[in-house]
Design a protein around this motif. Structure first.
Motif, PDB file in Angstrom:
ATOM      1  N   MET A   1       0.850  -1.183   0.000  1.00  0.00           N
ATOM      2  CA  MET A   1       0.000   0.000   0.000  1.00  0.00           C
ATOM      3  C   MET A   1       0.890   1.237   0.000  1.00  0.00           C
ATOM      4  O   MET A   1       1.814   1.344   0.797  1.00  0.00           O
ATOM      5  CB  MET A   1      -0.899  -0.017   1.237  1.00  0.00           C
ATOM      6  CG  MET A   1      -1.824   1.152   1.362  1.00  0.00           C
ATOM      7  SD  MET A   1      -3.243   1.129   0.274  1.00  0.00           S
ATOM      8  CE  MET A   1      -4.129  -0.290   0.856  1.00  0.00           C
ATOM      9  N   HIS A   2       0.611   2.152  -0.907  1.00  0.00           N
ATOM     10  CA  HIS A   2       1.330   3.424  -0.969  1.00  0.00           C
ATOM     11  C   HIS A   2       0.346   4.537  -0.642  1.00  0.00           C
ATOM     12  O   HIS A   2      -0.757   4.561  -1.176  1.00  0.00           O
ATOM     13  CB  HIS A   2       1.930   3.648  -2.361  1.00  0.00           C
ATOM     14  CG  HIS A   2       2.973   2.641  -2.711  1.00  0.00           C
ATOM     15  ND1 HIS A   2       4.285   2.778  -2.333  1.00  0.00           N
ATOM     16  CD2 HIS A   2       2.887   1.483  -3.398  1.00  0.00           C
ATOM     17  CE1 HIS A   2       4.969   1.741  -2.771  1.00  0.00           C
ATOM     18  NE2 HIS A   2       4.140   0.943  -3.423  1.00  0.00           N
ATOM     19  N   LYS A   3       0.768   5.441   0.223  1.00  0.00           N
ATOM     20  CA  LYS A   3      -0.101   6.541   0.642  1.00  0.00           C
ATOM     21  C   LYS A   3       0.526   7.868   0.260  1.00  0.00           C
ATOM     22  O   LYS A   3       1.744   7.994   0.187  1.00  0.00           O
ATOM     23  CB  LYS A   3      -0.325   6.496   2.158  1.00  0.00           C
ATOM     24  CG  LYS A   3      -1.057   5.251   2.613  1.00  0.00           C
ATOM     25  CD  LYS A   3      -1.267   5.256   4.106  1.00  0.00           C
ATOM     26  CE  LYS A   3      -2.013   3.992   4.522  1.00  0.00           C
ATOM     27  NZ  LYS A   3      -2.397   4.037   5.938  1.00  0.00           N
ATOM     28  N   SER A   5      -0.518  12.485  -0.130  1.00  0.00           N
ATOM     29  CA  SER A   5      -1.431  13.584   0.158  1.00  0.00           C
ATOM     30  C   SER A   5      -0.924  14.867  -0.466  1.00  0.00           C
ATOM     31  O   SER A   5       0.222  14.958  -0.924  1.00  0.00           O
ATOM     32  CB  SER A   5      -1.562  13.780   1.668  1.00  0.00           C
ATOM     33  OG  SER A   5      -0.339  14.236   2.216  1.00  0.00           O
ATOM     34  N   THR A  12      -6.090  13.050   0.329  1.00  0.00           N
ATOM     35  CA  THR A  12      -5.185  11.929   0.553  1.00  0.00           C
ATOM     36  C   THR A  12      -5.540  10.828  -0.430  1.00  0.00           C
ATOM     37  O   THR A  12      -6.627  10.815  -1.002  1.00  0.00           O
ATOM     38  CB  THR A  12      -5.278  11.387   1.995  1.00  0.00           C
ATOM     39  OG1 THR A  12      -6.604  10.896   2.232  1.00  0.00           O
ATOM     40  CG2 THR A  12      -4.949  12.471   3.014  1.00  0.00           C
ATOM     41  N   GLU A  14      -4.627   6.414  -1.422  1.00  0.00           N
ATOM     42  CA  GLU A  14      -3.974   5.129  -1.166  1.00  0.00           C
ATOM     43  C   GLU A  14      -3.967   4.350  -2.464  1.00  0.00           C
ATOM     44  O   GLU A  14      -4.964   4.334  -3.192  1.00  0.00           O
ATOM     45  CB  GLU A  14      -4.720   4.341  -0.102  1.00  0.00           C
ATOM     46  CG  GLU A  14      -4.662   4.976   1.268  1.00  0.00           C
ATOM     47  CD  GLU A  14      -5.392   4.138   2.324  1.00  0.00           C
ATOM     48  OE1 GLU A  14      -6.158   3.207   1.955  1.00  0.00           O
ATOM     49  OE2 GLU A  14      -5.206   4.414   3.512  1.00  0.00           O
ATOM     50  N   GLU A  16      -3.088   0.535  -4.004  1.00  0.00           N
ATOM     51  CA  GLU A  16      -2.789  -0.875  -3.733  1.00  0.00           C
ATOM     52  C   GLU A  16      -1.799  -1.388  -4.763  1.00  0.00           C
ATOM     53  O   GLU A  16      -1.907  -1.070  -5.942  1.00  0.00           O
ATOM     54  CB  GLU A  16      -4.067  -1.707  -3.827  1.00  0.00           C
ATOM     55  CG  GLU A  16      -4.987  -1.555  -2.648  1.00  0.00           C
ATOM     56  CD  GLU A  16      -6.127  -2.557  -2.726  1.00  0.00           C
ATOM     57  OE1 GLU A  16      -5.876  -3.725  -3.063  1.00  0.00           O
ATOM     58  OE2 GLU A  16      -7.265  -2.138  -2.463  1.00  0.00           O
ATOM     59  N   ILE A  48      -6.552   2.866  -7.005  1.00  0.00           N
ATOM     60  CA  ILE A  48      -6.390   4.089  -6.227  1.00  0.00           C
ATOM     61  C   ILE A  48      -7.698   4.473  -5.553  1.00  0.00           C
ATOM     62  O   ILE A  48      -8.774   4.362  -6.133  1.00  0.00           O
ATOM     63  CB  ILE A  48      -5.873   5.256  -7.105  1.00  0.00           C
ATOM     64  CG1 ILE A  48      -5.558   6.478  -6.236  1.00  0.00           C
ATOM     65  CG2 ILE A  48      -6.828   5.588  -8.228  1.00  0.00           C
ATOM     66  CD1 ILE A  48      -4.792   7.576  -6.954  1.00  0.00           C
ATOM     67  N   GLN A  51      -9.371  10.144  -0.972  1.00  0.00           N
ATOM     68  CA  GLN A  51     -10.204  10.712   0.081  1.00  0.00           C
ATOM     69  C   GLN A  51     -10.072  12.232  -0.012  1.00  0.00           C
ATOM     70  O   GLN A  51      -9.008  12.749  -0.324  1.00  0.00           O
ATOM     71  CB  GLN A  51      -9.770  10.240   1.475  1.00  0.00           C
ATOM     72  CG  GLN A  51      -9.966   8.753   1.736  1.00  0.00           C
ATOM     73  CD  GLN A  51      -8.860   7.887   1.162  1.00  0.00           C
ATOM     74  OE1 GLN A  51      -7.705   8.262   1.149  1.00  0.00           O
ATOM     75  NE2 GLN A  51      -9.226   6.709   0.672  1.00  0.00           N
ATOM     76  N   ASP A  95       3.839   9.935   0.492  1.00  0.00           N
ATOM     77  CA  ASP A  95       4.299  10.190   1.857  1.00  0.00           C
ATOM     78  C   ASP A  95       5.621   9.505   2.191  1.00  0.00           C
ATOM     79  O   ASP A  95       6.383  10.012   2.996  1.00  0.00           O
ATOM     80  CB  ASP A  95       3.243   9.723   2.874  1.00  0.00           C
ATOM     81  CG  ASP A  95       1.984  10.571   2.817  1.00  0.00           C
ATOM     82  OD1 ASP A  95       2.047  11.724   2.361  1.00  0.00           O
ATOM     83  OD2 ASP A  95       0.922  10.058   3.229  1.00  0.00           O
ATOM     84  N   THR A  98       8.891   5.197  -2.448  1.00  0.00           N
ATOM     85  CA  THR A  98       8.071   4.565  -3.490  1.00  0.00           C
ATOM     86  C   THR A  98       8.727   3.313  -4.062  1.00  0.00           C
ATOM     87  O   THR A  98       8.082   2.562  -4.773  1.00  0.00           O
ATOM     88  CB  THR A  98       7.810   5.536  -4.654  1.00  0.00           C
ATOM     89  OG1 THR A  98       9.065   5.880  -5.268  1.00  0.00           O
ATOM     90  CG2 THR A  98       7.085   6.784  -4.169  1.00  0.00           C
TER      91      THR A  98
END
Length: 126
Positions: A1-3, A5, A12, A14, A16, A48, A51, A95, A98
């Protein structure tokens, strides 16, 4: 999972799965959007989750693509060709690490005159 913002956190996202190797676009539109060149990775839409989407402002920069940025802080986040099954996500918005490496430069002839591309990566005219 990459987050990731925007700068203020109003948007924000996320992603997968693993990220594809990013490219760096030096076209005049990407340079104006980002302030330099725009480095992004193409993400299948199904992977993706965004939010705070109500804070994303979309600018239709051409017939074929729109660009998404945070309407609160102005962070450049997305390059979206709605007719494709993927969306490009700005590398600077992630965040954490990568675990990717830049794969190529596109539109190198349009790059700014204040820098050179010296990394020996492929340069694609388009």
């Amino acid at each position: 999972m990459h987050k990731g913002s925007c700068l203020c956190g109003a948007v924000t996202f996320e992603i997968e799965g693993d990220l594809r190797a990013p490219d760096a676009c030096h076209c005049s539109k990407c340079r104006k959007q980002s302030g330099h060149f725009f480095a992004s990775t193409d993400v299948p839409r199904r992977q993706i989750a965004i939010q705070g989407g109500e804070s994303v402002t979309w600018y239709q920069s051409s017939e074929k693509v729109r660009r998404g940025f945070c309407g609160v802080c102005g962070s450049s986040l997305f390059w979206d060709p709605p007719h494709h099954d993927w969306i490009a996500v700005a590398m600077g918005a992630f965040d954490g690490p990568t675990e990717t490496k830049l794969k190529m430069h596109i539109y190198p002839a349009d790059k700014g005159d204040y820098y050179d591309i010296t990394d020996n990566l492929p340069q694609n005219a388009q």
